[in-house]
Design a protein around this motif. Structure first.
Motif, short mmCIF file in Angstrom:
data_model
loop_
_atom_site.label_atom_id
_atom_site.label_comp_id
_atom_site.label_asym_id
_atom_site.label_seq_id
_atom_site.Cartn_x
_atom_site.Cartn_y
_atom_site.Cartn_z
N ARG A 185 0.83 -1.20 0.00
CA ARG A 185 0.00 0.00 0.00
C ARG A 185 0.87 1.25 0.00
NH1 ARG A 185 -4.79 -0.85 4.30
NH2 ARG A 185 -5.66 0.83 3.02
N PHE A 186 0.35 2.28 -0.63
CA PHE A 186 1.08 3.55 -0.71
C PHE A 186 0.15 4.67 -0.23
CE2 PHE A 186 2.30 0.74 -4.20
CZ PHE A 186 3.65 0.54 -3.91
N PHE A 187 0.73 5.63 0.47
CA PHE A 187 -0.08 6.73 1.00
C PHE A 187 0.53 8.09 0.66
CE2 PHE A 187 -1.21 3.14 3.66
CZ PHE A 187 -2.59 3.26 3.77
N SER A 188 -0.34 9.07 0.69
CA SER A 188 0.04 10.48 0.59
C SER A 188 0.78 10.77 -0.72
CB SER A 188 0.85 10.86 1.83
OG SER A 188 1.24 12.20 1.82
N LEU A 189 1.86 11.53 -0.64
CA LEU A 189 2.51 11.97 -1.88
C LEU A 189 3.18 10.81 -2.62
CD1 LEU A 189 5.80 12.26 -1.19
CD2 LEU A 189 5.00 14.31 -0.07
N ARG A 240 1.72 7.79 -2.91
CA ARG A 240 0.58 7.26 -3.65
C ARG A 240 0.33 8.12 -4.90
NH1 ARG A 240 -4.04 9.38 -3.53
NH2 ARG A 240 -3.70 10.40 -1.53
N GLU A 241 0.38 9.44 -4.72
CA GLU A 241 0.13 10.33 -5.86
C GLU A 241 1.24 10.23 -6.91
OE1 GLU A 241 -0.58 14.31 -4.52
OE2 GLU A 241 -2.67 13.88 -4.04
N ALA A 254 3.54 -1.20 3.72
CA ALA A 254 3.12 0.14 3.28
C ALA A 254 4.31 1.08 3.22
CB ALA A 254 2.05 0.70 4.22
N PHE A 309 5.15 5.26 3.01
CA PHE A 309 4.56 6.60 3.11
C PHE A 309 5.58 7.61 3.63
CE2 PHE A 309 2.94 3.83 6.60
CZ PHE A 309 3.53 4.41 7.70
N PRO A 317 6.91 10.88 6.11
CA PRO A 317 6.74 11.15 7.54
C PRO A 317 5.34 11.69 7.83
CG PRO A 317 8.86 11.94 6.82
CD PRO A 317 8.11 11.53 5.57
N MET A 318 4.83 11.33 9.00
CA MET A 318 3.44 11.62 9.34
C MET A 318 3.26 13.07 9.82
SD MET A 318 3.02 7.88 11.04
CE MET A 318 4.76 7.46 11.05
N THR A 319 2.09 13.63 9.55
CA THR A 319 1.82 15.03 9.90
C THR A 319 0.43 15.16 10.51
OG1 THR A 319 1.09 15.45 7.63
CG2 THR A 319 3.37 15.99 8.14
N GLY A 320 0.19 14.42 11.58
CA GLY A 320 -1.12 14.46 12.21
C GLY A 320 -1.28 15.64 13.16
#
Lengths: 154, 84
Positions: free
Chosen positions: B5-9, B11-12, B76, B78, B80-83
């Motif tokens: 799985r890929f997330f955020s930029l 994934r884009e 996965a 992704f 670094p997280m930015t919550g």
């Protein structure tokens, strides 16, 4: 002792009422994070929050459990949005109960500082000038989380 | 089979949210899988997956690239997280 991750907007008053109905203690500290309307890049119109379903809830649950153990909390609740966030919308709400103010303040801050770099959320800002920008992680956030790991704040 | 799985930029950049990859014997670690994806995908994938600070998760826990894989794992990638 609960986590809520949802796409729909939430009411801060309602979340606090739910928390008060399920937990108690002498000291209650809460934090609410709202969408900021500006950044170094300019005015922000809206925000989109992507998350990793399943991992997000588990990380937040483990964070709450760690905060109880570390700060002797009597209760905690973490609420976090994902999806499209509009102006004035709360993004995150954290509440903690403890028997003493120091533990309550520290527990809430620990959860927020750790959540920012450990919970799998990613922010995309929709700027007023039409640009769309992924928010970059900040070194000071990583430093604050590291400082908690090293016990600097205790 | 492995779920990737890929997330955020990332994934884009890859225009890909999720892949199913056969778990071959050569894919021993998360790093092996990453290199295999790049070998098959080309420079575009190298640029996305080898950018600095890429985070790797195995079965929804952050791990290093030397973590071993087994059939049925979910991996996965992704930023670094930015919550919060």
């Amino acid at each position: 002792m609960s986590v809520l991750v949802q796409e729909t907007p939430f009411s801060v008053d309602q979340q606090q009422s739910l928390f008060l109905a399920s937990s108690s203690g002498a000291g209650l500290v809460t934090f609410t994070g709202y969408l900021r309307d500006f950044s170094a890049e300019g005015g922000i119109e809206a925000l989109e929050l992507e998350h990793y379903p399943g991992m997000t809830e588990r990380v937040l649950e483990e964070l709450g459990v760690a905060a109880v153990s570390r700060f002797d909390l009597r209760g905690w609740r973490i609420v976090h949005r994902y999806g499209r966030i509009g102006q004035q919308d709360p993004i995150v709400w954290v509440g903690v109960f403890a028997d003493h103010r120091h533990e309550a303040f520290a527990g809430c801050q620990f959860i927020m500082d750790t959540l920012k770099t450990k919970a799998p959320f990613w922010k995309k800002e929709f700027m007023c000038d039409g640009r769309v920008l992924w928010v970059q992680s900040k070194s000071e956030d990583a430093e604050r989380e590291q400082a908690w790991q090293e016990g600097v704040y205790e | 089979m492995l779920t990737v799985r890929f997330f955020s930029l990332i994934r884009e950049a890859l225009d890909c949210e999720e892949l199913q990859v056969e778990h071959q014997e050569t894919l021993c670690t998360v790093g092996d899988l990453k290199q295999s994806l790049v070998d098959n995908g080309g420079d575009h994938w190298r640029e996305a997956l080898y950018q600095p600070n890429v985070v790797h998760a195995l079965n929804q826990r952050v791990v290093n690239t030397d973590h071993e894989l087994k059939d049925g794992d979910e991996v996965a990638f992704f930023p670094p997280m930015t919550g919060g």
